[in-house]
Design an enzyme around this catalytic site. Sequence first.
Site, PDB file in Angstrom:
ATOM      1  N   SER A 150      38.796   8.399  53.222  1.00 42.70           N
ATOM      2  CA  SER A 150      37.900   9.181  54.079  1.00 42.70           C
ATOM      3  C   SER A 150      36.749   9.821  53.300  1.00 42.70           C
ATOM      4  O   SER A 150      36.934  10.342  52.200  1.00 42.70           O
ATOM      5  CB  SER A 150      38.718  10.286  54.755  1.00 42.70           C
ATOM      6  OG  SER A 150      37.886  11.092  55.542  1.00 42.70           O
ATOM      7  N   CYS A 165      41.625  21.586  52.856  1.00 39.93           N
ATOM      8  CA  CYS A 165      40.594  22.591  52.571  1.00 39.93           C
ATOM      9  C   CYS A 165      40.390  23.735  53.572  1.00 39.93           C
ATOM     10  O   CYS A 165      40.145  24.853  53.158  1.00 39.93           O
ATOM     11  CB  CYS A 165      39.259  21.922  52.253  1.00 39.93           C
ATOM     12  SG  CYS A 165      38.687  20.772  53.477  1.00 39.93           S
ATOM     13  N   ASN A 176      44.397  14.381  47.768  1.00 38.63           N
ATOM     14  CA  ASN A 176      43.000  14.734  47.979  1.00 38.63           C
ATOM     15  C   ASN A 176      42.432  15.185  46.624  1.00 38.63           C
ATOM     16  O   ASN A 176      43.098  15.076  45.593  1.00 38.63           O
ATOM     17  CB  ASN A 176      42.894  15.848  49.028  1.00 38.63           C
ATOM     18  CG  ASN A 176      41.568  15.786  49.782  1.00 38.63           C
ATOM     19  OD1 ASN A 176      40.522  15.500  49.188  1.00 38.63           O
ATOM     20  ND2 ASN A 176      41.602  16.055  51.067  1.00 38.63           N
ATOM     21  N   THR A 177      41.218  15.688  46.622  1.00 37.13           N
ATOM     22  CA  THR A 177      40.548  16.024  45.358  1.00 37.13           C
ATOM     23  C   THR A 177      41.117  17.294  44.723  1.00 37.13           C
ATOM     24  O   THR A 177      41.684  18.147  45.394  1.00 37.13           O
ATOM     25  CB  THR A 177      39.050  16.239  45.618  1.00 37.13           C
ATOM     26  OG1 THR A 177      38.903  17.181  46.681  1.00 37.13           O
ATOM     27  CG2 THR A 177      38.376  14.938  45.993  1.00 37.13           C
TER      28      THR A 177
HETATM   29  C1  LIG Z   1      31.951  12.237  48.696  1.00 32.76           C
HETATM   30  C2  LIG Z   1      33.374  12.431  49.122  1.00 32.76           C
HETATM   31  C3  LIG Z   1      33.652  12.849  50.427  1.00 32.76           C
HETATM   32  C4  LIG Z   1      34.973  13.018  50.849  1.00 32.76           C
HETATM   33  N1  LIG Z   1      35.230  13.426  52.133  1.00 32.76           N
HETATM   34  C5  LIG Z   1      36.516  13.551  52.569  1.00 32.76           C
HETATM   35  C6  LIG Z   1      36.805  13.889  53.929  1.00 32.76           C
HETATM   36  O1  LIG Z   1      35.901  14.064  54.757  1.00 32.76           O
HETATM   37  N2  LIG Z   1      38.109  14.022  54.294  1.00 32.76           N
HETATM   38  C7  LIG Z   1      39.141  13.808  53.411  1.00 32.76           C
HETATM   39  O2  LIG Z   1      40.309  13.926  53.789  1.00 32.76           O
HETATM   40  N3  LIG Z   1      38.901  13.455  52.121  1.00 32.76           N
HETATM   41  C8  LIG Z   1      37.617  13.331  51.692  1.00 32.76           C
HETATM   42  N4  LIG Z   1      37.364  12.959  50.387  1.00 32.76           N
HETATM   43  C9  LIG Z   1      38.498  12.693  49.477  1.00 32.76           C
HETATM   44  C10 LIG Z   1      38.764  11.188  49.356  1.00 32.76           C
HETATM   45  O3  LIG Z   1      39.112  10.623  50.606  1.00 32.76           O
HETATM   46  C11 LIG Z   1      39.887  10.886  48.327  1.00 32.76           C
HETATM   47  O4  LIG Z   1      41.094  11.435  48.803  1.00 32.76           O
HETATM   48  C12 LIG Z   1      39.593  11.476  46.962  1.00 32.76           C
HETATM   49  O5  LIG Z   1      38.232  11.283  46.619  1.00 32.76           O
HETATM   50  C13 LIG Z   1      40.483  10.888  45.843  1.00 32.76           C
HETATM   51  O6  LIG Z   1      40.345   9.494  45.758  1.00 32.76           O
HETATM   52  P1  LIG Z   1      39.327   8.765  44.744  1.00 32.76           P
HETATM   53  O7  LIG Z   1      39.573   9.324  43.374  1.00 32.76           O
HETATM   54  O8  LIG Z   1      39.638   7.311  44.872  1.00 32.76           O
HETATM   55  O9  LIG Z   1      37.949   9.102  45.214  1.00 32.76           O
HETATM   56  C14 LIG Z   1      36.040  12.785  49.939  1.00 32.76           C
HETATM   57  C15 LIG Z   1      35.747  12.351  48.631  1.00 32.76           C
HETATM   58  C16 LIG Z   1      34.451  12.165  48.222  1.00 32.76           C
HETATM   59  C17 LIG Z   1      34.186  11.701  46.818  1.00 32.76           C
END
Ligand SMILES: Cc1cc2nc3c(=O)[nH]c(=O)nc-3n(C[C@H](O)[C@H](O)[C@H](O)COP(=O)(O)O)c2cc1C
Length: 313
Positions: A31, A140, A202-203
């Site tokens: 997402s 969040c 998540n982050t």
């Molecule tokens: C630019 C950006 C926007 C994101 N927006 C959302 C969001 O709207 N909802 C959500 O649950 N996670 C959101 N995330 C988190 C990602 O879905 C993912 O869980 C997180 O980035 C870890 O995975 P990755 O290391 O592969 O990016 C976002 C991440 C990024 C980088």
Amino acid sequence: MNKGLINPGELVDISVNLGGVKMKNPVAVASGTFGYGREYEDFINLSSIGAIIVKGTTLEVRNGNKPPRVAETPAGMLNAIGLENPGIDKFLTEYLPYLNQKGATVIANIAGNTIEEYAAIASRIESCQGIAAIEMNISCPNVKQGGLQFGTNPETVMRVVAAVKSETSLPVIPKLSPNVTDIVEIAKAAEAGGADALAMINTLLGMAVDIKKRQPVLGNIFGGLSGPAIKPVALRMIYQVYKEVKLPILGGGGIMNYQDALEFIMVGATAVSIGTGNFVNPHIAGDVAQGIQQYMEENHIKNINELVGIAVK
Ligand SMILES: Cc1cc2nc3c(=O)[nH]c(=O)nc-3n(C[C@H](O)[C@H](O)[C@H](O)COP(=O)(O)O)c2cc1C
């Protein structure tokens, strides 16, 4: 492993069932990193992706945080988008039909300020066709009382998951925050609330400083760290949860290639999600699915499920 042996040329099965979501392969796009799909249609066949988890959607329109909203970091990035989105109704009427017409498997990602708001979005979704599951971003926003983060309080996690479950017949997948001391406690609370699967992670909360301006880089000061930097944390948390909770896991955090994805599967993820990797390679989801398939063929593994949790001791 005998039952997994395949003969040369025999097809391997990479389809998975993530708590009721039938995925043709185990690779989803995360997402917020894939918009509503249209942005990527020139790069990848949208129907070939295991699942497209769309941008986080709230009940009303949100404008998001003030800029700058993203910053690069070594082996990752920080973002503080602030859930900018057009609201659930516009998503359902304008964006969802396009994805459905493309034959995509769509998972909606929802967020709210209150438990009631989560339930209201789930109820709106329930009245529509073309969504395979609801992923709940409980990582969040704030609750009405106490201002505690949803995803960091077990009691609230249980209540918000139960509230969404009561409004929908779709599989419900809470997305867990890694910004907690005991991830297993939170996962168990989600399970108690009736979750069908768990998405993690998540982050990680972080920040960066501009030393010329002598102030934080992000307009929001804090942002979410994603990308390869968080992979070891994600693997560790999935390993811990897989041992204690029976729900299938959608694992992600820093996946940049099929080898990374296999690591997640081997610590217990039934499926994986790719976020930041889409910004580097817009057809990464297809590449990773293909890489997993090739690995299985080379190693004579007939069904992907045989690899799930295989490295857990
Ligand atoms: C630019 C950006 C926007 C994101 N927006 C959302 C969001 O709207 N909802 C959500 O649950 N996670 C959101 N995330 C988190 C990602 O879905 C993912 O869980 C997180 O980035 C870890 O995975 P990755 O290391 O592969 O990016 C976002 C991440 C990024 C980088």
